[in-house]
Design an enzyme around this catalytic site. Structure first.
Site, PDB file in Angstrom:
ATOM      1  N   GLY A 171       0.850  -1.631  -0.146  1.00 34.04           N
ATOM      2  CA  GLY A 171       0.067   0.042  -0.348  1.00 34.04           C
ATOM      3  C   GLY A 171       1.501   1.031   0.182  1.00 34.04           C
ATOM      4  O   GLY A 171       1.971   1.731  -0.468  1.00 34.04           O
ATOM      5  N   ASP A 202      -8.004  -1.715   2.110  1.00 35.35           N
ATOM      6  CA  ASP A 202      -9.010  -0.991   2.051  1.00 35.35           C
ATOM      7  C   ASP A 202      -9.261   0.355   0.724  1.00 35.35           C
ATOM      8  O   ASP A 202      -9.790   0.943   1.080  1.00 35.35           O
ATOM      9  CB  ASP A 202      -7.466   0.659   2.602  1.00 35.35           C
ATOM     10  CG  ASP A 202      -6.997  -0.042   4.169  1.00 35.35           C
ATOM     11  OD1 ASP A 202      -7.854  -1.149   4.695  1.00 35.35           O
ATOM     12  OD2 ASP A 202      -6.563   0.323   5.375  1.00 35.35           O
TER      13      ASP A 202
HETATM   14  O1  F6P Z   1      -4.453  -1.428   5.879  1.00 40.50           O
HETATM   15  C1  F6P Z   1      -4.595  -2.339   5.694  1.00 40.50           C
HETATM   16  C2  F6P Z   1      -5.269  -2.600   7.351  1.00 40.50           C
HETATM   17  O2  F6P Z   1      -5.808  -3.796   7.240  1.00 40.50           O
HETATM   18  C3  F6P Z   1      -6.626  -1.807   8.288  1.00 40.50           C
HETATM   19  O3  F6P Z   1      -7.524  -1.835   7.807  1.00 40.50           O
HETATM   20  C4  F6P Z   1      -5.816  -1.821   8.716  1.00 40.50           C
HETATM   21  O4  F6P Z   1      -6.278  -0.355   9.241  1.00 40.50           O
HETATM   22  C5  F6P Z   1      -4.515  -2.195   8.758  1.00 40.50           C
HETATM   23  O5  F6P Z   1      -4.363  -2.952   7.865  1.00 40.50           O
HETATM   24  C6  F6P Z   1      -3.999  -2.819  10.264  1.00 40.50           C
HETATM   25  O6  F6P Z   1      -3.045  -3.662   9.876  1.00 40.50           O
HETATM   26  P1  F6P Z   1      -2.323  -4.057  11.551  1.00 40.50           P
HETATM   27  O7  F6P Z   1      -2.750  -4.230  13.006  1.00 40.50           O
HETATM   28  O8  F6P Z   1      -1.389  -5.287  10.172  1.00 40.50           O
HETATM   29  O9  F6P Z   1      -0.291  -3.270  11.112  1.00 40.50           O
END
Ligand code: F6P
Length: 433
Positions: A171, A202
């Site tokens: 991303g 997202d």
């Molecule tokens: O960006 C993707 C995503 O799944 C978001 O929706 C979420 O806020 C975040 O990643 C959580 O990421 P992690 O807990 O893996 O750091």
């Protein structure tokens, strides 16, 4: 300067080994010419001059920069998990190896950490055996991590491994890292192509209509909403409250709402919803229908909560739990009115992103991966494969990381969710991120 100009490593002087055509009508797909571009604005306004800005069309070029047989490629997967990562790895390998004839493809372990030999694990050679069944698996077979690493260290490593092209699947944080690598490569006058593939459930990457993983996440989220609806209907004054991922953008919440058609309130970070207005509308709904379904996106209404100051390694703010907050507020509101409600709170959390890709995401992952390979082979660099006006395009990474894609409150997706829920209209949020 042409807007959206793509950096190149040099003249493409080698003939592509792909058996494609340059003539129409011969029943064989054509190479893509540099002269064909995709209009940025696909509306024509008959009362004002047209916007002629355009983006480079993605696809196989007849002349390429690298000699495939002498090429070494590497793939890295960074950030949070997302359905389809393994599909992208697999299709990158197949396109490189089977179609272009590249002999060596390395899988970088655990994100950018694996480009820092002092801290990361050594790369893994990707082979036909290695990729055989990975497209059926969730997660990433290469591992992932968050956080930036020194571009100098990473480029030292790429040079030491004689890597000619690096595919960065991720991303916005990943693309910022890819940009730093591309800049360092350029500063050294090296010839390493850096090409990004947009990954996130997202769906918040600019110039990418739909990132891979989003469709699968919607499907899983819609399942949870269905369960919330069943639970809500099965209780007296049942309230199904679902919290969904999506950080600063409400695409998952809005898309899943539309997919399920059973949501009465969808609260996203882009709106400034009023708690009292929401509770009054919920009360009205329960009086009328005896049940309600609410979907809330994780980054919503953070100004109502105690400010969380923590950040993750990618520099994203960790949000306070809006789902639990709403649950408490709903219970307190109805208790104060002596109105008995039954709140069922569902937080699927990582369940919507740790699963294998569905068919739509499998197809998209394959297309993005192959376009990434064509771009790198042509010597394009510091770019991401985008999806714009229904075409795959090349987008300069600086353009991608300089803005954030969020729901357009005047756009078609949000309009449809408003119509599907019938909820009150709230103004745009003032605070983002
Ligand atoms: O960006 C993707 C995503 O799944 C978001 O929706 C979420 O806020 C975040 O990643 C959580 O990421 P992690 O807990 O893996 O750091």
């Amino acid at each position: 300067m042409i807007p959206f100009q793509i950096d190149t490593l040099g003249q493409p002087e080698h003939h592509s080994p792909l058996a494609l055509s340059i003539a129409d009508g011969d029943g064989v797909a054509n190479f893509v010419s540099e002269e064909t571009r995709v209009l940025f604005e696909h509306f024509v306004h008959t009362n004002r001059p047209s916007d002629t800005r355009s983006l480079e069309l993605a696809g196989p070029r007849q002349n390429i920069f690298f000699q495939p047989q002498q090429c070494r490629a590497a793939v890295v997967t960074c950030g949070g998990l997302c359905p389809g990562i393994n599909n992208v790895i697999r299709s990158i390998f197949i396109e490189l190896h089977h179609n272009y004839g590249v002999q060596e493809v390395l899988g970088i372990r655990q994100g950018y950490l694996g480009l820092d030999p002092a801290h990361g694990e050594p790369p893994k050679k990707i082979t036909s055996e290695f990729i055989e069944v990975i497209h059926t698996l969730g997660g990433t077979v290469l591992g992932s991590s968050r956080g930036p690493r020194s571009p100098e260290v990473m480029v030292d490593f790429l040079q030491s491994q004689q890597i000619d092209m690096l595919f960065c699947i991720g991303g916005d944080g990943t693309q910022r890292g890819a940009h730093a690598i591309a800049q360092e490569v350029n500063r050294r006058g090296e010839k390493i192509a850096v090409v990004g593939v947009p990954k996130t459930i997202d769906n918040d990457i600019p110039y990418v209509y739909r990132s891979f993983g989003y469709a699968t996440a919607l499907e899983k989220a819609a399942e949870v909403i269905r369960a919330a609806h069943v639970e809500a209907k099965g209780a007296i004054n049942g309230v199904g409250l679902v919290k969904l991922m999506g950080r600063d953008a409400g695409f998952i919440a809005a898309g899943a709402t539309l997919a399920s058609q059973e949501v009465n309130f969808v609260l996203v970070p882009e709106i400034d919803f009023s708690l009292t207005g929401f509770l009054a509308a919920l009360e009205k709904r329960l009086h009328a229908r005896k049940h309600a379904v609410i979907v809330v996106s994780e980054g919503t209404g953070q100004h109502l909560l105690e400010k969380a100051t923590e950040q993750d390694l990618s520099g994203n703010r960790r949000y306070a739990d809006i789902g639990l907050f709403l649950k408490q507020k709903i219970l307190a509101h109805f208790a104060s009115k002596d109105f008995s409600v039954n709140v069922k709170y569902l937080d699927p959390s990582y369940l919507i992103r740790s699963v294998p890709a569905n068919s739509a995401d499998r197809i998209l992952s394959d297309q993005l991966a192959r376009h990434a390979v064509h771009a790198a082979m042509a010597g394009k660099t510091n770019m991401l494969v985008g999806h714009w006006n229904n075409e795959f395009v090349h987008v300069p990474i600086p353009a991608v990381v300089s803005e954030k894609k969020i729901l357009d409150l005047e756009g078609q997706l949000w309009r449809s969710t408003q119509l599907a829920t019938g909820q009150p209209r709230w103004p745009p949020a003032k605070i983002k991120g």
